[in-house]
Write a protein that holds these residues in place. Structure first.
Motif: not given
Length: 308
Positions: A191-201, A295-305
């Motif tokens: 639905l969002w047009g992203v890969d499965d791994d992004v949803i898993g992460l 550090a986690y928030l930076v990682y999460l932001g990197a994944v989303l961006v």
């Protein structure tokens, strides 16, 4: 319906895993199984039960990136966000068992898992290696003669029939929750047009880590943080060795390039980061905990961006 399936799946996983752990512990104690054995085989493995159910269901569906993304993402959440929040609430004191057994175990398993996934697939041969690592870690824990897990299990008195019913119902809830969660996650990705791994992460990883967060908060209130910390790291070992191993035995898991090139190195770096953090004064201070959360928030932001 996809968001509803994800939420309902997460609820069923959390409730089902809790029921399995508690009822299973009572059944085991009723048959005079030693408390330490109960703690390792039921409590520690039980906290990884949601990831295991998602892994097996995802493997059967051929959703390898979702399975691997969930495990890698869950460990990053556990070791950065949850551990960091726990230290922010109150400094975490580390015992010798955690430093000498659990910390080396998670470092070794994380490095070996990353090496096995470099070729972009977790084969059945790789799975056997991981399962043997899980068995070896369990053997090390069972040899540890000090400490018990009495506080983690309920009073064994009560109806055996009731415990059996709760155990079966809990297992059914875990299986059903995994089915709903994987279905909803795959649908969300499409639905969002992203890969499965992004949803898993992200969505799945954070959701399946919620029980560990609640456990650590409750343990902080009860003054049992050492046991909660041991279970947190032990669960991270089982997530990699047992969950990925069993899932890949069901069907070899394909891994996306972004996970191999970015998320796996991040997970290994996080694990290696814990070594000096743990050994510096054998405690995690509030400042260090804040650093882990940031550090986690930076990682999460990197994944989303980068990935969306």
């Amino acid at each position: 319906m996809a968001p509803l399936l994800v939420v309902l799946g997460l609820v069923l996983l959390a409730v089902g895993a809790e029921a399995v752990v508690r009822a299973g512990a009572r059944v085991a104690r009723r048959f005079a199984v030693p408390p330490l054995v109960v703690g390792i085989t039921i409590v520690s493995v039980g906290t990884s039960l949601p990831e295991l159910a998602i892994g097996v269901d995802g493997a059967l569906r051929g959703a390898g990136p979702l399975v691997v993304g969930n495990v890698v993402g869950t460990n990053i959440v556990n070791l950065l966000l949850i551990l960091g929040l726990g230290a922010v609430l109150a400094p975490v004191l580390l015992d010798r068992t955690t430093l000498r057994r659990d910390l080396p175990a998670i470092v070794m398993v994380a490095v070996i898992t990353a090496l096995l996934l470099l070729d972009g697939e977790l084969s059945r041969v790789d799975a056997i290696v991981l399962v043997f690592l899980a068995m070896g870690y369990t053997g090390l824990v069972l040899r540890q003669r000090s400490g018990t897990v009495e506080s983690e299990v309920d009073d064994p008195r009560g109806s055996a029939v009731r415990d059996a019913i709760v155990l079966v119902a809990g297992l059914a809830a875990v299986v059903g929750g995994a089915e709903l969660l994987v279905s909803g996650a795959v649908e969300l990705a499409q639905l969002w047009g992203v890969d499965d791994d992004v949803i898993g992460l992200t969505v799945v990883a954070i959701g399946t880590s919620a029980p560990e967060l609640v456990t650590l908060i409750v343990a902080t209130i009860r003054g049992e943080r050492g046991l909660a910390l041991g279970n947190l790291i032990g669960s991270s070992v089982y997530n990699l060795a047992l969950v990925l191993g069993v899932s890949a035995l069901v069907r070899p898991l394909a891994v996306s390039d972004p996970i191999v090139r970015f998320d796996l190195p991040v997970m290994v770096a996080v694990v290696l980061l814990l070594v000096p953090v743990f050994w510096s004064g054998r405690r995690i201070s509030r400042i260090e905990g804040t650093g882990l959360v940031v550090a986690y928030l930076v990682y999460l932001g990197a994944v989303l961006v980068v990935r969306i």
